[in-house]
Design a protein around this motif. Structure first.
Motif, mmCIF file in Angstrom:
data_model
loop_
_atom_site.group_PDB
_atom_site.id
_atom_site.type_symbol
_atom_site.label_atom_id
_atom_site.label_comp_id
_atom_site.label_asym_id
_atom_site.label_seq_id
_atom_site.Cartn_x
_atom_site.Cartn_y
_atom_site.Cartn_z
ATOM 1 N N THR A 185 46.269 11.465 -7.409
ATOM 2 C CA THR A 185 45.388 10.531 -6.692
ATOM 3 C C THR A 185 46.027 9.146 -6.545
ATOM 4 O O THR A 185 45.993 8.584 -5.440
ATOM 5 N N MET A 221 48.358 9.357 -3.706
ATOM 6 C CA MET A 221 47.670 9.321 -2.414
ATOM 7 C C MET A 221 47.332 7.876 -2.030
ATOM 8 O O MET A 221 47.540 7.458 -0.886
ATOM 9 N N TRP A 261 48.671 5.665 1.219
ATOM 10 C CA TRP A 261 47.861 4.883 2.169
ATOM 11 C C TRP A 261 48.344 3.429 2.211
ATOM 12 O O TRP A 261 48.547 2.869 3.275
ATOM 13 N N ILE A 320 49.932 1.658 5.442
ATOM 14 C CA ILE A 320 49.304 0.533 6.146
ATOM 15 C C ILE A 320 50.283 -0.646 6.227
ATOM 16 O O ILE A 320 50.425 -1.284 7.271
ATOM 17 N N VAL A 329 46.152 12.302 8.461
ATOM 18 C CA VAL A 329 46.144 11.835 7.071
ATOM 19 C C VAL A 329 44.709 11.841 6.523
ATOM 20 O O VAL A 329 44.481 12.201 5.365
ATOM 21 N N ILE A 330 43.743 11.480 7.373
ATOM 22 C CA ILE A 330 42.338 11.554 6.951
ATOM 23 C C ILE A 330 41.986 13.010 6.621
ATOM 24 O O ILE A 330 41.329 13.294 5.620
ATOM 25 N N SER A 376 43.615 13.887 3.335
ATOM 26 C CA SER A 376 42.877 13.232 2.243
ATOM 27 C C SER A 376 41.577 13.986 1.969
ATOM 28 O O SER A 376 41.172 14.155 0.811
ATOM 29 N N GLY A 377 40.933 14.440 3.061
ATOM 30 C CA GLY A 377 39.710 15.231 2.909
ATOM 31 C C GLY A 377 39.984 16.529 2.153
ATOM 32 O O GLY A 377 39.208 16.922 1.268
ATOM 33 N N HIS A 388 42.370 17.004 0.000
ATOM 34 C CA HIS A 388 42.600 16.657 -1.401
ATOM 35 C C HIS A 388 41.280 16.384 -2.124
ATOM 36 O O HIS A 388 41.071 16.830 -3.260
ATOM 37 N N GLY A 389 40.370 15.660 -1.439
ATOM 38 C CA GLY A 389 39.046 15.406 -2.019
ATOM 39 C C GLY A 389 38.316 16.707 -2.312
ATOM 40 O O GLY A 389 37.685 16.871 -3.362
ATOM 41 N N MET A 390 38.444 17.653 -1.390
ATOM 42 C CA MET A 390 37.783 18.956 -1.557
ATOM 43 C C MET A 390 38.379 19.715 -2.752
ATOM 44 O O MET A 390 37.643 20.286 -3.574
ATOM 45 N N THR A 413 39.965 18.441 -5.363
ATOM 46 C CA THR A 413 39.604 17.756 -6.608
ATOM 47 C C THR A 413 38.142 18.020 -6.981
ATOM 48 O O THR A 413 37.830 18.252 -8.153
ATOM 49 N N GLY A 414 37.261 17.999 -5.976
ATOM 50 C CA GLY A 414 35.844 18.261 -6.228
ATOM 51 C C GLY A 414 35.611 19.663 -6.756
ATOM 52 O O GLY A 414 34.866 19.880 -7.717
ATOM 53 N N ARG A 415 36.281 20.645 -6.142
ATOM 54 C CA ARG A 415 36.127 22.045 -6.588
ATOM 55 C C ARG A 415 36.732 22.254 -7.973
ATOM 56 O O ARG A 415 36.241 23.061 -8.761
#
Lengths: 132, 99
Positions: free
Chosen positions: A48, A51, A55, A59, A80-81, A84-85, A87-89, A91-93
């Motif tokens: 994380t 990541m 970003w 930027i 990239v969004i 990132s989504g 990766h979020g998924m 990590t959440g799972r």
């Protein structure tokens, strides 16, 4: 010089982020939960932050290089969004499976991995050709 | 920090940077001819918004919020001050998750 250093740091962060994400997704495909707390800890302390650095340096490069007027960068940002989504998924799972002590393999990860690799490939293609 | 707290803090950070961008930086640029704050707050809000989206997806995948809740938070993040309303809603929703 600062631009080149930021570029190197950006690429390094991307490598760590994508490989950490791949390891987490691969681990969720396996049955059993023994390795998952270690993967979660690695994700929190390495993947994380990588990541976030991706970003941040991205930027910085966009601002320094005045790339925000270019179509390829906006296309890349959308991808990239998406990454990132993903990766979020993952990590959440990962967190859900640890908290529920569910040993069953996560079947959806079979589809997540190729999607992530495809998104990464298109990002690399866009940034190297700057075609759009 | 719990997942619920991380989601709430991300929602607050997103709401604050959006309000600073829309209510202070943009008027300064167009009414006072001072574009500096927009050039700083634009990328800062972009990064915070991305972070908020990431935490939102993670919370949804974790089962902390459902699809309707995730949609509510996403839409609220587009509206100035919407994030503050959603943060209060989130605090009530996740009261049992050690907020």
């Amino acid at each position: 010089m600062l631009y080149e250093i930021a570029k190197a740091a950006h690429i390094l962060s991307v490598i760590v982020w994508i490989s950490g994400m791949t390891v987490a997704a691969m681990s969720l495909r396996q049955s059993g939960n023994d390795a998952l707390p270690m993967i979660k800890s690695f994700d929190r302390s390495v993947t994380t932050p990588a990541m976030l650095l991706t970003w941040g340096f991205g930027i910085l490069l966009g601002v320094q290089g005045a790339w925000f007027g270019s179509g390829w960068l906006w296309a890349k940002l959308m991808l990239v969004i998406g990454l990132s989504g993903l990766h979020g998924m993952i990590t959440g799972r990962l967190r859900k499976r640890i908290s529920q002590r569910n040993p069953e393999p996560d079947q959806i990860m079979q589809r997540i991995l190729p999607i992530g690799l495809l998104l990464t490939a298109v990002v690399v293609l866009l940034v190297t050709t700057k075609a759009v | 920090m719990t997942s619920a707290q991380e989601l709430r803090y991300a929602a607050i950070a997103e709401a604050v940077t959006l309000v600073v961008l829309i209510c202070i930086a943009v008027p300064l640029k167009h009414l006072a001819g001072m574009p500096q704050l927009v050039s700083v707050m634009g990328p800062v809000h972009g990064a915070i918004f991305l972070l908020f989206l990431w935490v939102l997806v993670r919370s949804w995948a974790e089962g902390l919020i459902d699809g309707i809740g995730a949609t509510r938070l996403f839409v609220g993040a587009m509206i100035p001050f919407g994030g503050f309303v959603n943060e209060r809603w989130l605090r009530r929703q996740t009261a049992g998750e050690a907020s």
